[in-house]
Design a protein around this motif. Sequence first.
Motif, PDB file in Angstrom:
ATOM      1  N   ALA A 298       0.841  -1.202   0.000  1.00 42.92           N
ATOM      2  CA  ALA A 298       0.000   0.000   0.000  1.00 42.92           C
ATOM      3  C   ALA A 298       0.875   1.250   0.000  1.00 42.92           C
ATOM      4  CB  ALA A 298      -0.926   0.001   1.211  1.00 42.92           C
ATOM      5  N   LEU A 299       1.950   1.222   0.769  1.00 37.02           N
ATOM      6  CA  LEU A 299       2.868   2.355   0.802  1.00 37.02           C
ATOM      7  C   LEU A 299       3.476   2.593  -0.577  1.00 37.02           C
ATOM      8  CD1 LEU A 299       4.356   4.464   2.614  1.00 37.02           C
ATOM      9  CD2 LEU A 299       6.166   2.749   2.865  1.00 37.02           C
ATOM     10  N   TYR A 300       3.876   1.514  -1.236  1.00 36.02           N
ATOM     11  CA  TYR A 300       4.431   1.635  -2.583  1.00 36.02           C
ATOM     12  C   TYR A 300       3.408   2.234  -3.532  1.00 36.02           C
ATOM     13  CZ  TYR A 300       5.938   0.112  -7.237  1.00 36.02           C
ATOM     14  OH  TYR A 300       6.273   0.063  -8.571  1.00 36.02           O
ATOM     15  N   GLY A 301       2.154   1.812  -3.398  1.00 29.10           N
ATOM     16  CA  GLY A 301       1.091   2.304  -4.270  1.00 29.10           C
ATOM     17  C   GLY A 301       0.515   3.651  -3.851  1.00 29.10           C
ATOM     18  N   ARG A 302       1.106   4.246  -2.803  1.00 33.13           N
ATOM     19  CA  ARG A 302       0.651   5.558  -2.298  1.00 33.13           C
ATOM     20  C   ARG A 302      -0.816   5.513  -1.884  1.00 33.13           C
ATOM     21  NH1 ARG A 302       3.208   8.937  -7.391  1.00 33.13           N
ATOM     22  NH2 ARG A 302       5.378   8.307  -7.072  1.00 33.13           N
ATOM     23  N   ASP A 303      -1.185   4.400  -1.273  1.00 29.62           N
ATOM     24  CA  ASP A 303      -2.575   4.177  -0.864  1.00 29.62           C
ATOM     25  C   ASP A 303      -2.666   4.340   0.656  1.00 29.62           C
ATOM     26  OD1 ASP A 303      -5.125   3.322  -0.352  1.00 29.62           O
ATOM     27  OD2 ASP A 303      -4.812   1.257  -1.038  1.00 29.62           O
ATOM     28  N   PRO A 304      -3.401   5.326   1.163  1.00 30.71           N
ATOM     29  CA  PRO A 304      -3.521   5.523   2.618  1.00 30.71           C
ATOM     30  C   PRO A 304      -4.475   4.517   3.245  1.00 30.71           C
ATOM     31  CG  PRO A 304      -4.866   7.137   1.480  1.00 30.71           C
ATOM     32  CD  PRO A 304      -4.142   6.357   0.404  1.00 30.71           C
ATOM     33  N   ASN A 305      -4.164   3.252   3.100  1.00 32.15           N
ATOM     34  CA  ASN A 305      -5.064   2.183   3.538  1.00 32.15           C
ATOM     35  C   ASN A 305      -4.843   1.903   5.021  1.00 32.15           C
ATOM     36  OD1 ASN A 305      -6.579  -0.148   3.916  1.00 32.15           O
ATOM     37  ND2 ASN A 305      -6.071  -0.972   1.890  1.00 32.15           N
ATOM     38  N   ALA A 366      -1.457   2.547  26.259  1.00 32.34           N
ATOM     39  CA  ALA A 366      -1.459   1.413  27.189  1.00 32.34           C
ATOM     40  C   ALA A 366      -0.304   1.465  28.179  1.00 32.34           C
ATOM     41  CB  ALA A 366      -1.398   0.101  26.412  1.00 32.34           C
ATOM     42  N   GLY A 367       0.560   2.467  28.067  1.00 34.30           N
ATOM     43  CA  GLY A 367       1.724   2.549  28.938  1.00 34.30           C
ATOM     44  C   GLY A 367       2.636   3.685  28.509  1.00 34.30           C
ATOM     45  N   GLU A 368       3.933   3.552  28.830  1.00 38.22           N
ATOM     46  CA  GLU A 368       4.887   4.633  28.582  1.00 38.22           C
ATOM     47  C   GLU A 368       5.963   4.272  27.555  1.00 38.22           C
ATOM     48  OE1 GLU A 368       4.469   7.591  29.901  1.00 38.22           O
ATOM     49  OE2 GLU A 368       2.699   6.885  30.988  1.00 38.22           O
ATOM     50  N   ALA A 369       6.032   3.031  27.124  1.00 42.85           N
ATOM     51  CA  ALA A 369       7.112   2.604  26.225  1.00 42.85           C
ATOM     52  C   ALA A 369       6.908   3.176  24.831  1.00 42.85           C
ATOM     53  CB  ALA A 369       7.186   1.083  26.171  1.00 42.85           C
ATOM     54  N   GLU A 370       8.019   3.493  24.179  1.00 36.23           N
ATOM     55  CA  GLU A 370       7.951   4.014  22.819  1.00 36.23           C
ATOM     56  C   GLU A 370       9.128   3.498  22.002  1.00 36.23           C
ATOM     57  OE1 GLU A 370       9.891   8.400  23.187  1.00 36.23           O
ATOM     58  OE2 GLU A 370       7.834   8.182  23.957  1.00 36.23           O
ATOM     59  N   LEU A 371       8.938   3.479  20.690  1.00 33.58           N
ATOM     60  CA  LEU A 371       9.941   2.902  19.794  1.00 33.58           C
ATOM     61  C   LEU A 371       9.720   3.447  18.389  1.00 33.58           C
ATOM     62  CD1 LEU A 371      12.089   0.466  19.305  1.00 33.58           C
ATOM     63  CD2 LEU A 371      10.088  -0.782  18.500  1.00 33.58           C
ATOM     64  N   THR A 372      10.813   3.656  17.664  1.00 31.80           N
ATOM     65  CA  THR A 372      10.724   4.009  16.253  1.00 31.80           C
ATOM     66  C   THR A 372      11.413   2.933  15.434  1.00 31.80           C
ATOM     67  OG1 THR A 372      10.629   6.387  16.653  1.00 31.80           O
ATOM     68  CG2 THR A 372      11.368   5.682  14.475  1.00 31.80           C
ATOM     69  N   LEU A 373      10.723   2.416  14.432  1.00 30.11           N
ATOM     70  CA  LEU A 373      11.243   1.385  13.539  1.00 30.11           C
ATOM     71  C   LEU A 373      11.186   1.917  12.114  1.00 30.11           C
ATOM     72  CD1 LEU A 373      11.955  -1.820  13.330  1.00 30.11           C
ATOM     73  CD2 LEU A 373       9.616  -1.989  12.506  1.00 30.11           C
ATOM     74  N   MET A 374      12.264   1.749  11.365  1.00 23.71           N
ATOM     75  CA  MET A 374      12.267   2.133   9.959  1.00 23.71           C
ATOM     76  C   MET A 374      12.051   0.896   9.099  1.00 23.71           C
ATOM     77  SD  MET A 374      15.149   5.097   9.504  1.00 23.71           S
ATOM     78  CE  MET A 374      16.493   4.109  10.177  1.00 23.71           C
ATOM     79  N   ALA A 375      11.140   0.991   8.140  1.00 26.59           N
ATOM     80  CA  ALA A 375      10.816  -0.125   7.253  1.00 26.59           C
ATOM     81  C   ALA A 375      10.735   0.386   5.821  1.00 26.59           C
ATOM     82  CB  ALA A 375       9.496  -0.764   7.658  1.00 26.59           C
ATOM     83  N   SER A 376      10.779  -0.546   4.885  1.00 21.33           N
ATOM     84  CA  SER A 376      10.707  -0.183   3.467  1.00 21.33           C
ATOM     85  C   SER A 376       9.351  -0.572   2.891  1.00 21.33           C
ATOM     86  CB  SER A 376      11.803  -0.905   2.680  1.00 21.33           C
ATOM     87  OG  SER A 376      11.519  -2.292   2.642  1.00 21.33           O
ATOM     88  N   ASP A 377       9.097  -0.110   1.675  1.00 20.45           N
ATOM     89  CA  ASP A 377       7.937  -0.599   0.951  1.00 20.45           C
ATOM     90  C   ASP A 377       8.338  -1.843   0.142  1.00 20.45           C
ATOM     91  OD1 ASP A 377       9.511   0.620  -0.956  1.00 20.45           O
ATOM     92  OD2 ASP A 377       7.932   1.863  -1.813  1.00 20.45           O
ATOM     93  N   PHE A 378       7.357  -2.468  -0.509  1.00 19.99           N
ATOM     94  CA  PHE A 378       7.591  -3.630  -1.372  1.00 19.99           C
ATOM     95  C   PHE A 378       7.255  -3.251  -2.807  1.00 19.99           C
ATOM     96  CE2 PHE A 378       7.192  -7.725   1.386  1.00 19.99           C
ATOM     97  CZ  PHE A 378       8.555  -7.690   1.606  1.00 19.99           C
ATOM     98  N   THR A 379       8.121  -3.615  -3.733  1.00 18.10           N
ATOM     99  CA  THR A 379       7.892  -3.312  -5.142  1.00 18.10           C
ATOM    100  C   THR A 379       8.021  -4.577  -5.980  1.00 18.10           C
ATOM    101  OG1 THR A 379      10.211  -2.894  -5.702  1.00 18.10           O
ATOM    102  CG2 THR A 379       8.994  -1.066  -4.724  1.00 18.10           C
ATOM    103  N   GLU A 380       7.683  -4.472  -7.257  1.00 18.09           N
ATOM    104  CA  GLU A 380       7.873  -5.587  -8.188  1.00 18.09           C
ATOM    105  C   GLU A 380       9.345  -5.984  -8.272  1.00 18.09           C
ATOM    106  OE1 GLU A 380       6.434  -2.705  -8.848  1.00 18.09           O
ATOM    107  OE2 GLU A 380       4.609  -2.928 -10.057  1.00 18.09           O
ATOM    108  N   GLU A 381      10.219  -4.986  -8.132  1.00 19.68           N
ATOM    109  CA  GLU A 381      11.654  -5.239  -8.251  1.00 19.68           C
ATOM    110  C   GLU A 381      12.157  -6.164  -7.146  1.00 19.68           C
ATOM    111  OE1 GLU A 381      15.459  -4.855 -10.035  1.00 19.68           O
ATOM    112  OE2 GLU A 381      13.400  -4.481 -10.730  1.00 19.68           O
ATOM    113  N   TYR A 382      11.587  -6.057  -5.939  1.00 19.85           N
ATOM    114  CA  TYR A 382      11.987  -6.939  -4.844  1.00 19.85           C
ATOM    115  C   TYR A 382      11.726  -8.398  -5.215  1.00 19.85           C
ATOM    116  CZ  TYR A 382      12.294  -9.230  -0.348  1.00 19.85           C
ATOM    117  OH  TYR A 382      12.649 -10.091   0.650  1.00 19.85           O
TER     118      TYR A 382
END
Length: 391
Positions: A298-305, A366-382
Motif C-alpha cells: 500500500a505504501l508503494y502504491g501511495r494508498d492511505p489504507n 497502554a503505557g509509557e514505552a515508545e519505539l521508532t522502527l524504519m521499514a521499506s515498501d515492497f515493489t515488483e523489483e523486490y
Amino acid sequence: MTIPSGFQFSTAQCGFKRPGRSDLGLVVSTVPAVAAGVFTTNRFQAAPVLVARDILEKGSSGIRAIVVNSGQANACTGQEGIANCRATLELLSALGLEASAILPASTGVIGDQLKMELWEKAVPALRENLGRMGLVDMARAIMTTDTFPKLAAREVTLSSGTVRLAGFCKGAGMICPNMATMLGFILCDAGVEHEWWQQALVRCVDKSFNAITVDGDTSTNDCVLALANGTAVRALGADLDLLEEALLEICQDLAYMIVQDAEGGTKVMRINVRGAASMSDAQLAARAVGNSPLVKTALYGRDPNWGRIVAALGRSGAAFEPDDVVVRIAGMTIFRQGTPVKADWDSLLASALRRDVVDIDLELCAGEAELTLMASDFTEEYIKINAEYRT
C-alpha cells in the motif's frame, strides 16, 4: 571521507559469484586493536559467525584484521565450512597476520562450500593492494544486491584530542532486526577498554540496526564488528559519552541506508509507536506493521489504507484497548476511537505519500514505552531480485 588512523584496506577480484568485480575485502590495523562484535540470533549460524565469536571469546584485545567476502555465505556447510573458514584465515599469514587475530565475515548464497582455490589465488592480490585501496573500495567489495556502497564517518573532539570513526556495511534484502540483519563494520582510532567498547556497540546496534526491517527475514550471517586501535588518543570519563554518540550516529546512518536501498524499495516508512505497555509490546506492534506485505505494498502504491495498518497492529500480540488506539499517517489523524476519521484521505495524503520518508504514528495508550522502527515498501523489483538471486 575522514578515515581513522592506523587502518589499511585491500580488495581482490576472486570470481566467487561472477567475474570482473571485487568480492573480497581486507581491513588491517597497523597495531593490535580492541574488538567488539554483535551477531545474528538465527539458530543456523554461518561458519564465519561461529569462528569470529570463538576468536573474540579467546582474546578481543589483540585483533589485527577483518576479512570479508561476498558471493559465498559459507552457511549451513557443517564442519567442512568451519574448517574452510579457518583455512582462509591461515592463508592470510602471507601478509604477516596471525589467524587468531583476524575476524571473518561472509555474505552470499547459503549452502555452498567456499571455493578454496579462488581464495588461494586471491592472497597475492590482497598483499599487492594493501594500502592502495580505500573505504569505498571495501564497501563495494562486500555488496551483493546493494545498489550503492554504504559508508559513514565522524570526527570527534575529545578533551585529550581528536578521534575519528568510520563505518561501512552491506544490506538491502533479508533484513529484519534480531541483532543486525546485514554485515556492518566500524573502525575507530580511539583507545578504549574492551568491556565498554562491547557494551557501547550493543547499545548502538539496538537503536540502529535493530530498529529496521525490509522483509522480515533474519540472515544466518549477520554481524557488526567494531575495531578501536588507539592510534589517536585515549577516551576516558565524559569523553566516552561523546564517542558513543558518534558511534550511534554512524550506526543509524548506515541502518537508514539499508532501508533506503531495500532491493527495489522506493520509500522509508518510519513507524513511531508511543504509549505501549512495554518495550516488548512496542517491538511487536512496530514489527507487525513494518513487516506486513499489505502495508508495504500500500505504501508503494501511495494508498492511505489505514485498514491494513490496524489489522497488522491487531494481530501483533501487543496489549492495548482497540478504542484507545490512534493512527496517524504523515501527521494526520486517520483512525481513532475504533473508527476512521471521515475525510478525503486520497487527496489529503497524496502529496505526503509521494515523499521518500513517510511517518506512521501508532498511539496505543497502554503505557509509557515508545519505539521508532524504519521499514521499506515492497515493489515488483523486490520479487524479481529474489526470484532470480541464485540464477
